[in-house]
Design an enzyme around this catalytic site. Structure first.
Site, PDB file in Angstrom:
ATOM      1  N   ARG A 107       0.879  -1.178   0.000  1.00  0.00           N
ATOM      2  CA  ARG A 107       0.000   0.000   0.000  1.00  0.00           C
ATOM      3  C   ARG A 107       0.908   1.217   0.000  1.00  0.00           C
ATOM      4  O   ARG A 107       1.728   1.404   0.895  1.00  0.00           O
ATOM      5  CB  ARG A 107      -0.901   0.017   1.239  1.00  0.00           C
ATOM      6  CG  ARG A 107      -1.517   1.380   1.484  1.00  0.00           C
ATOM      7  CD  ARG A 107      -2.586   1.379   2.533  1.00  0.00           C
ATOM      8  NE  ARG A 107      -3.791   0.713   2.058  1.00  0.00           N
ATOM      9  CZ  ARG A 107      -4.994   0.890   2.594  1.00  0.00           C
ATOM     10  NH1 ARG A 107      -5.163   1.690   3.620  1.00  0.00           N
ATOM     11  NH2 ARG A 107      -6.037   0.249   2.120  1.00  0.00           N
ATOM     12  N   HIS A 134      -7.511   0.626  -6.224  1.00  0.00           N
ATOM     13  CA  HIS A 134      -7.691  -0.176  -4.999  1.00  0.00           C
ATOM     14  C   HIS A 134      -8.434  -1.461  -5.415  1.00  0.00           C
ATOM     15  O   HIS A 134      -9.606  -1.651  -5.084  1.00  0.00           O
ATOM     16  CB  HIS A 134      -8.498   0.642  -3.976  1.00  0.00           C
ATOM     17  CG  HIS A 134      -8.428   0.131  -2.578  1.00  0.00           C
ATOM     18  ND1 HIS A 134      -7.733  -1.007  -2.226  1.00  0.00           N
ATOM     19  CD2 HIS A 134      -8.981   0.608  -1.422  1.00  0.00           C
ATOM     20  CE1 HIS A 134      -7.859  -1.193  -0.921  1.00  0.00           C
ATOM     21  NE2 HIS A 134      -8.606  -0.239  -0.416  1.00  0.00           N
ATOM     22  N   GLN A 137     -10.277  -3.806  -2.860  1.00  0.00           N
ATOM     23  CA  GLN A 137     -11.528  -3.232  -2.372  1.00  0.00           C
ATOM     24  C   GLN A 137     -12.658  -3.488  -3.373  1.00  0.00           C
ATOM     25  O   GLN A 137     -13.747  -3.939  -3.004  1.00  0.00           O
ATOM     26  CB  GLN A 137     -11.347  -1.721  -2.153  1.00  0.00           C
ATOM     27  CG  GLN A 137     -12.604  -1.035  -1.649  1.00  0.00           C
ATOM     28  CD  GLN A 137     -12.988  -1.501  -0.257  1.00  0.00           C
ATOM     29  OE1 GLN A 137     -12.170  -1.469   0.648  1.00  0.00           O
ATOM     30  NE2 GLN A 137     -14.221  -1.952  -0.079  1.00  0.00           N
ATOM     31  N   ASP A 230     -17.215   7.399  -0.971  1.00  0.00           N
ATOM     32  CA  ASP A 230     -15.909   7.264  -0.327  1.00  0.00           C
ATOM     33  C   ASP A 230     -15.594   8.635   0.277  1.00  0.00           C
ATOM     34  O   ASP A 230     -16.256   9.642  -0.051  1.00  0.00           O
ATOM     35  CB  ASP A 230     -14.866   6.857  -1.387  1.00  0.00           C
ATOM     36  CG  ASP A 230     -13.482   6.594  -0.808  1.00  0.00           C
ATOM     37  OD1 ASP A 230     -13.327   6.547   0.430  1.00  0.00           O
ATOM     38  OD2 ASP A 230     -12.527   6.434  -1.612  1.00  0.00           O
ATOM     39  N   CYS A 270     -16.278   1.994   1.213  1.00  0.00           N
ATOM     40  CA  CYS A 270     -15.083   1.177   1.463  1.00  0.00           C
ATOM     41  C   CYS A 270     -14.602   1.293   2.897  1.00  0.00           C
ATOM     42  O   CYS A 270     -13.924   0.396   3.396  1.00  0.00           O
ATOM     43  CB  CYS A 270     -13.976   1.577   0.500  1.00  0.00           C
ATOM     44  SG  CYS A 270     -13.591   3.338   0.569  1.00  0.00           S
ATOM     45  N   ARG A 298     -13.690  -8.299   2.492  1.00  0.00           N
ATOM     46  CA  ARG A 298     -12.282  -8.123   2.140  1.00  0.00           C
ATOM     47  C   ARG A 298     -11.515  -9.399   2.493  1.00  0.00           C
ATOM     48  O   ARG A 298     -10.640  -9.834   1.758  1.00  0.00           O
ATOM     49  CB  ARG A 298     -11.676  -6.934   2.917  1.00  0.00           C
ATOM     50  CG  ARG A 298     -12.242  -5.566   2.569  1.00  0.00           C
ATOM     51  CD  ARG A 298     -11.798  -5.089   1.211  1.00  0.00           C
ATOM     52  NE  ARG A 298     -10.360  -5.051   1.061  1.00  0.00           N
ATOM     53  CZ  ARG A 298      -9.563  -4.050   1.435  1.00  0.00           C
ATOM     54  NH1 ARG A 298     -10.080  -2.945   1.966  1.00  0.00           N
ATOM     55  NH2 ARG A 298      -8.254  -4.105   1.232  1.00  0.00           N
TER      56      ARG A 298
HETATM   57  N1  NVA Z   1      -9.957   6.787  -1.289  1.00  0.00           N
HETATM   58  C1  NVA Z   1      -9.547   6.448   0.051  1.00  0.00           C
HETATM   59  C2  NVA Z   1      -9.743   4.989   0.274  1.00  0.00           C
HETATM   60  C3  NVA Z   1      -9.355   4.501   1.656  1.00  0.00           C
HETATM   61  C4  NVA Z   1      -9.564   3.030   1.810  1.00  0.00           C
HETATM   62  C5  NVA Z   1      -8.096   6.848   0.257  1.00  0.00           C
HETATM   63  O1  NVA Z   1      -7.284   6.650  -0.637  1.00  0.00           O
HETATM   64  O2  NVA Z   1      -7.784   7.401   1.325  1.00  0.00           O
HETATM   65  N1   CP Z   2     -11.079   0.135   2.832  1.00  0.00           N
HETATM   66  C1   CP Z   2      -9.792   0.070   3.206  1.00  0.00           C
HETATM   67  O1   CP Z   2      -8.889  -0.192   2.425  1.00  0.00           O
HETATM   68  O2   CP Z   2      -9.605   0.291   4.535  1.00  0.00           O
HETATM   69  P1   CP Z   2      -8.213   0.535   5.257  1.00  0.00           P
HETATM   70  O3   CP Z   2      -7.686   1.847   4.764  1.00  0.00           O
HETATM   71  O4   CP Z   2      -8.552   0.562   6.737  1.00  0.00           O
HETATM   72  O5   CP Z   2      -7.274  -0.574   4.915  1.00  0.00           O
END
Ligand code: NVA
Ligand code: CP
Length: 333
Positions: A107, A134, A137, A230, A270, A298
């Site tokens: 990540r 993602h 997700q 989101d 998400c 997930r």
């Molecule tokens: N769009 C959000 C998703 C978090 C799971 C981010 O990138 O922060």
């Molecule tokens: N939805 C998701 O990826 O959650 P986290 O950021 O907690 O991993």
């Protein structure tokens, strides 16, 4: 039967409909095996390294539990603790980690970095979120839709809010490939990347689904089977938070917007959510909210991804035998 052994999962664009369906069907099989309490450890002795350069609750915990439940071991690798943070190259990191691990989850911010990691790794690399995509997700989201609605093809999914983020991009590609109509409502300046939109439109033509981009949330949500939002400020965009809150305020998912969707429309997110911003408590905690099932899914979907990328086709046979059926549980496409 597709064999996904050794493949990377960087974006849903790398997978065709059959392969995506195989992941969802494997998730259903693994969930059924778990529900029956049958011990099944197809990744015994295998290791997953998980590099995190951004915060995470769901991705970290679900991947760590997934590899453990499959009989393997997960290592949390904080980006700041690796020599990467002191300048070791991504390519060298990939080469070294490939000597110890059976798969790498990452990540981070830059999608190009994840592509570079994958290009130099000899084990599967799984994108656990970049600024652009993602995919894990979105796979869990389509699995949730299938479990709740009993089908995917012909469903209408509306996304309302920041159209230019990782979640929207992955939903666009997944929906278009899986035959789900996708409607995105986003203000000017927050539309999805043109390249992702073009790819989705191309895929939608092949699957017979449709892609709609509008600035009007009610138009997007009208008659939808599921409404998704989101956060307005994704990780890495914190400097823009105030402006985003102002511009995206008309895109809040509240009861009055949900009323434009089908009466049994699911609410999806998400997570994490900023309650009171992109979604109200009423919707998030309401009877149509599926957000916690989505979070649980997930785990099931990532178990499928890990098992298929590390073990491949032989696993499908093993699962069918365990379930006492030549076939895996079907997911209607
Ligand atoms: N769009 C959000 C998703 C978090 C799971 C981010 O990138 O922060
Ligand atoms: N939805 C998701 O990826 O959650 P986290 O950021 O907690 O991993």
């Amino acid at each position: 039967m597709e064999d996904l052994k050794g493949r990377h999962l960087l974006s849903l664009q790398q997978y065709n409909k059959k392969e995506l369906m195989q992941i969802l069907e494997t998730a259903a099989a693994l969930q059924a095996i778990m529900a029956r309490g049958v011990p099944f450890k197809p990744l015994q002795g295998k290791t997953l390294g998980m590099i995190f350069n951004k915060n995470s609750t769901r991705t970290r915990v679900s991947f760590e539990v997934a590899i453990y439940q499959l009989g393997g071991h997960g290592l949390h690798l904080g980006g700041q603790e690796l020599q990467l943070a002191r300048g070791e190259s991504i390519a060298d990191t990939a080469r070294v980690l490939s000597r110890y691990l059976d798969a790498i989850m990452i990540r981070t911010y830059s999608h190009a970095e994840v592509e570079e990691l994958a290009a130099n790794a000899t084990v599967p690399v799984i994108n656990g979120l970049t600024d652009r995509f993602h995919p894990c997700q979105a796979l869990a989201d389509f699995y949730t839709l299938y479990k709740k609605k009993g089908r995917l093809a012909g469903l209408k999914l509306a996304f309302v809010g920041d159209g230019n983020n990782n979640v929207t991009h992955s939903l666009l590609l997944g929906a278009a490939k899986l035959g789900v109509d996708i409607h995105v409502a986003a203000p000017a300046g927050y539309a999805p990347e043109a390249e992702v939109l073009a790819l989705a439109r191309q895929e939608a033509k092949l699957s017979g689904s449709s892609v709609l981009l509008t600035t009007d949330p009610v138009e997007a949500v009208a008659g939808a089977d599921a409404v998704y939002t989101d956060v307005w400020t994704s990780m890495g965009k914190e400097d823009e938070a105030q402006e985003r809150c102002r511009i995206l305020a008309p895109y809040q998912v509240n009861s009055s917007l949900m009323a434009a969707a089908k009466p049994d429309a699911l609410f999806l997110h998400c997570l994490p959510a900023n309650r009171g911003e992109e979604v109200t408590d009423e919707v998030m905690d309401g009877p149509n909210s599926a957000v916690f099932d989505q979070a649980e899914n997930r785990l099931h979907v990532q178990k499928a991804v890990l098992a298929l990328l590390v073990r491949g086709g032989e696993l499908v046979e093993e699962m069918a035998n365990l379930l006492g059926d030549r076939k895996q549980p079907r997911v209607a496409g």
